[in-house]
Design an enzyme around this catalytic site. Structure first.
Site, PDB file in Angstrom:
ATOM      1  N   LEU A  18       0.823  -1.209   0.000  1.00 25.26           N
ATOM      2  CA  LEU A  18       0.000   0.000   0.000  1.00 25.26           C
ATOM      3  C   LEU A  18       0.855   1.256   0.000  1.00 25.26           C
ATOM      4  O   LEU A  18       0.439   2.298  -0.490  1.00 25.26           O
ATOM      5  CB  LEU A  18      -0.919   0.011   1.227  1.00 25.26           C
ATOM      6  CG  LEU A  18      -2.026  -1.041   1.258  1.00 25.26           C
ATOM      7  CD1 LEU A  18      -2.748  -1.014   2.597  1.00 25.26           C
ATOM      8  CD2 LEU A  18      -3.011  -0.832   0.129  1.00 25.26           C
ATOM      9  N   GLY A  19       2.033   1.182   0.578  1.00 23.09           N
ATOM     10  CA  GLY A  19       2.883   2.361   0.634  1.00 23.09           C
ATOM     11  C   GLY A  19       4.121   2.104   1.447  1.00 23.09           C
ATOM     12  O   GLY A  19       4.355   1.006   1.961  1.00 23.09           O
ATOM     13  N   GLY A  21       6.907   4.333   4.223  1.00 21.26           N
ATOM     14  CA  GLY A  21       7.116   5.559   4.972  1.00 21.26           C
ATOM     15  C   GLY A  21       8.349   5.494   5.843  1.00 21.26           C
ATOM     16  O   GLY A  21       9.173   4.575   5.715  1.00 21.26           O
ATOM     17  N   GLY A  22       8.454   6.462   6.751  1.00 20.16           N
ATOM     18  CA  GLY A  22       9.646   6.582   7.568  1.00 20.16           C
ATOM     19  C   GLY A  22       9.891   5.414   8.494  1.00 20.16           C
ATOM     20  O   GLY A  22      11.024   5.123   8.855  1.00 20.16           O
ATOM     21  N   GLY A  24       8.589   2.163   7.934  1.00 17.23           N
ATOM     22  CA  GLY A  24       8.577   0.867   7.291  1.00 17.23           C
ATOM     23  C   GLY A  24       7.628   0.810   6.112  1.00 17.23           C
ATOM     24  O   GLY A  24       7.244   1.837   5.549  1.00 17.23           O
ATOM     25  N   VAL A  26       3.974  -0.567   4.348  1.00 13.15           N
ATOM     26  CA  VAL A  26       2.585  -0.893   4.660  1.00 13.15           C
ATOM     27  C   VAL A  26       2.059  -1.858   3.603  1.00 13.15           C
ATOM     28  O   VAL A  26       2.128  -1.583   2.402  1.00 13.15           O
ATOM     29  CB  VAL A  26       1.708   0.370   4.708  1.00 13.15           C
ATOM     30  CG1 VAL A  26       0.275   0.001   5.075  1.00 13.15           C
ATOM     31  CG2 VAL A  26       2.265   1.368   5.700  1.00 13.15           C
ATOM     32  N   LYS A  40       1.668  -2.610   8.962  1.00  8.01           N
ATOM     33  CA  LYS A  40       2.888  -1.821   8.849  1.00  8.01           C
ATOM     34  C   LYS A  40       4.040  -2.654   9.409  1.00  8.01           C
ATOM     35  O   LYS A  40       4.061  -2.976  10.604  1.00  8.01           O
ATOM     36  CB  LYS A  40       2.770  -0.501   9.602  1.00  8.01           C
ATOM     37  CG  LYS A  40       4.059   0.322   9.570  1.00  8.01           C
ATOM     38  CD  LYS A  40       3.907   1.662  10.270  1.00  8.01           C
ATOM     39  CE  LYS A  40       3.107   2.616   9.427  1.00  8.01           C
ATOM     40  NZ  LYS A  40       3.109   3.991  10.005  1.00  8.01           N
ATOM     41  N   ASP A 134       1.474  13.546  13.786  1.00  2.00           N
ATOM     42  CA  ASP A 134       1.764  13.568  12.352  1.00  2.00           C
ATOM     43  C   ASP A 134       0.483  13.725  11.537  1.00  2.00           C
ATOM     44  O   ASP A 134       0.311  13.086  10.501  1.00  2.00           O
ATOM     45  CB  ASP A 134       2.491  12.279  11.948  1.00  2.00           C
ATOM     46  CG  ASP A 134       3.177  12.402  10.581  1.00  2.00           C
ATOM     47  OD1 ASP A 134       3.446  13.540  10.151  1.00  2.00           O
ATOM     48  OD2 ASP A 134       3.434  11.365   9.948  1.00  2.00           O
TER      49      ASP A 134
END
Length: 606
Positions: A18-19, A21-22, A24, A26, A40, A134
């Site tokens: 799915l994506g 990020g900082g 790890g 997802v 995640k 965030d």
């Protein structure tokens, strides 16, 4: 999926990315029951750090206490796995950042729905003792129904000042960061007010298509956040006034998330037309907002006892920031117009938040930010269906206790109750105005919860309905309340040890108490435990003092101070108390009306 990605984590099957990020990657995953979830998986360089694992475990425990009101619920986690991971609900909807980029600013009704949804989420998050840290457009998803805030709670596991964060990695996007987050001691002073600032910045972006401190580089953005007023051109009052208040430089001058929600939901003539339009289009949003209000309603101080706090929240590890549960005002603020500032002035600034030296070091901040970049966006995490336990069940979806009950049990004549054990009052409400219990007008369920010197519940259809009230959980307690049955066929209802959509149910009908379990397995099923007939029926529109006592597995019911009967059952162990209505049989025609007043809840101390 990429080469090297795991195909399973614990009992979850990974089916796609799915994506990233900082913290790890997802993944979209499938649980054992077939449900889609988002997982995640923590970065490889963090998995070997025992300090990080400890903090991760602690933060997950906190995040799991956040009620799923406009948030993506934290479902599971394994901090001890070879690759630590977090499991959350999957939300099938685009991010706010994607919607604005593709379609431009939101319409007024959609913007107000977003404002309510984000305020609801922050009220729930802060009420559970968590700071998001965030909040930004990519962490707000827009599925059908209500907005969902994601990525909360766990955000605090990595701080800019932490050994885990390199100088070119920041948690959060600069454009949505509060001024106090740029100081040398940011990790020490961060409070829920930083999330409220982010709420205002995100809403300004959604309403105008740009951030309120927009500039050509992160250092200049930071400098404007610290020194300049926000550019809110394009927003119109009264929403503009509320956004401006949330973007105050001084954290103490900002409203709380709960105050935001109260102002947005101002009832009656104070409710803004755009708000009314948003709520009419998204009835589930109003239910979520009212539940969040109820969860943070002000109560006597000793009602928020250790018994209501999960054990893992009682100890704060060294170096972690803890937020006390929110105790919101018992009365709602005035309408959210420009005059609100005079009507409800903010509290004086806290000394720690005023540090002029912190605001004066703009040059140093800009230099530091020159080597920093914003964190990567994690797209498309979590969610599903919000378990709003207080809404009405669709007509005909629950079996009534009367139709399913066995033949009435013969009971002995009422006798004086034995001397009660030692107890202390934890809730007291005359129910003459919104306080612990709240207003609700549910057009979809043809039901209202209003106040006319009592909590008056009117339902224009069959089936049960629960009014929004306090969320404090109790194990052993007693509860007394005055009840009036105003219409033929109307039965008052009291739920207790009630969690989600399940708990004990007592229906107060003219002829008897009906005791049942409600919601076992499917959230709807009513399983009768016992019927307790009265020697004298309850007259219509006559106050009757009803008492419920729950000790261990024993349920004791009283009418006007006299014991009527007891029931033994061990199905439920802890939960909240709820007031509502449950019409007697299908033989009577709506509307049905009942009234409650002078409620008191005690917990046993001996």
């Amino acid at each position: 999926m990429r080469k090297g990605d795991p195909r399973k984590l614990g009992r979850y099957e990974l089916v796609g990315r799915l994506g990233e990020g900082g913290m790890g990657v997802v993944f979209l995953a499938r649980a054992a029951d077939g449900r889609q979830v988002a997982i995640k998986m923590i970065r490889a360089d963090l998995e070997v750090d025992e300090e990080f694992r400890r903090r991760f475990r602690s933060e997950v425990n906190r995040a799991r206490q956040v009620p799923p009101f406009c948030t993506a619920e934290v479902l599971d986690a394994d901090p001890d796995h070879e690759r630590p991971y977090l499991v959350v609900e999957y939300v099938d909807g685009p991010s706010l950042s994607a919607v604005v980029a593709e379609r431009g600013p939101l319409s007024p009704a959609n913007l107000h729905a977003l404002a309510i949804g984000m305020a609801t989420a922050l009220t729930a998050i802060h009420g559970a003792g968590v700071i998001h840290r965030d909040l930004k457009p990519s962490n707000v998803l827009l599925p059908p129904g209500s907005p969902k805030v994601i990525d909360f709670g766990i955000a605090r596991t990595v701080e800019p000042t932490s050994q885990h964060t390199a100088t070119n990695q920041w948690l959060g996007t600069v454009a949505y960061m509060a001024p106090e987050r740029f100081g040398d001691n940011a990790s020490a002073v961060i409070t829920p007010a930083a999330d409220v600032f982010a709420w205002g910045a995100v809403l300004a972006y959604a309403g105008t298509g740009r951030t309120p401190f927009a500039a050509e580089s992160p250092p200049v953005v930071a400098a404007r956040i610290l020194t300049q007023p926000p550019d809110l051109t394009g927003l119109v009052p009264p929403l503009r006034d509320l956004v401006e208040r949330t973007l105050a430089k001084d954290p103490a001058a900002r409203p709380t998330a709960r105050e935001l929600l109260d102002l947005l939901l101002a009832a009656g003539p104070d409710r803004q037309p755009a708000v009314a339009a948003a709520l009419a289009r998204q009835p589930g949003l109003l239910l979520a907002a009212e539940e969040a209000q109820a969860a943070t309603e002000q109560r006597p101080e000793h009602a928020m006892t250790a018994a209501a706090v999960p054990p893992e929240l009682e100890t704060v590890a060294a170096g972690e920031t803890e937020v006390a549960p929110v105790a919101a005002p018992a009365t709602r603020p005035a309408a959210w117009s420009a005059s609100t500032r005079e009507a409800t002035p903010p509290p004086p600034p806290a000394p720690a938040a005023r540090g002029g030296s912190r605001w004066g070091r703009i040059a140093n901040v800009a230099m530091a930010l020159a080597v920093l970049v914003t964190s990567l966006t994690v797209a498309g995490i979590a969610s599903g269906v919000l378990p709003f336990g207080d809404g009405g069940t669709p007509s005909g979806s629950a079996t009534t206790a009367t139709s399913a009950a066995p033949a009435p049990t013969t009971t002995a004549p009422a006798t004086p109750s034995p001397s009660p054990p030692a107890s202390e009052v934890v809730m007291q409400d005359p129910l003459d105005k919104p306080k612990l219990w709240l207003l609700r007008e549910d057009q979809g369920e043809l039901t209202t919860c209003t106040f006319e010197d009592a909590l008056v519940i009117t339902r224009d259809k069959q089936g049960p309905y629960r009014c929004p009230g306090p969320m404090d959980p109790f194990t052993d307690f007693s509860m007394t309340v005055d009840v009036r049955l105003r219409d033929e066929g109307a039965c008052a209802a009291m739920w207790f040890r009630f969690v989600g959509k399940a708990g004990y149910l007592v229906r107060i009908c003219p002829e008897a108490f009906h005791v049942s379990t409600h919601g076992v397995e499917d959230g709807k099923k009513v399983l009768p435990l016992r019927t307790m007939p009265f020697t004298t029926p309850i007259p219509l529109d006559t106050a009757t003092r009803v008492g419920i006592s729950m000790q261990g597995t024993t349920i004791t019911l009283e009418r006007d101070g006299q014991q009527v009967g007891t029931v033994q059952d061990s199905t439920f162990t802890v939960g909240r108390v709820v007031l509502g209505i449950y019409p007697e049989t299908q033989d009577h025609e709506p509307p049905f009306t009942v009234a409650f007043s002078n409620v008191e809840v005690r917990t046993f101390t001996g």
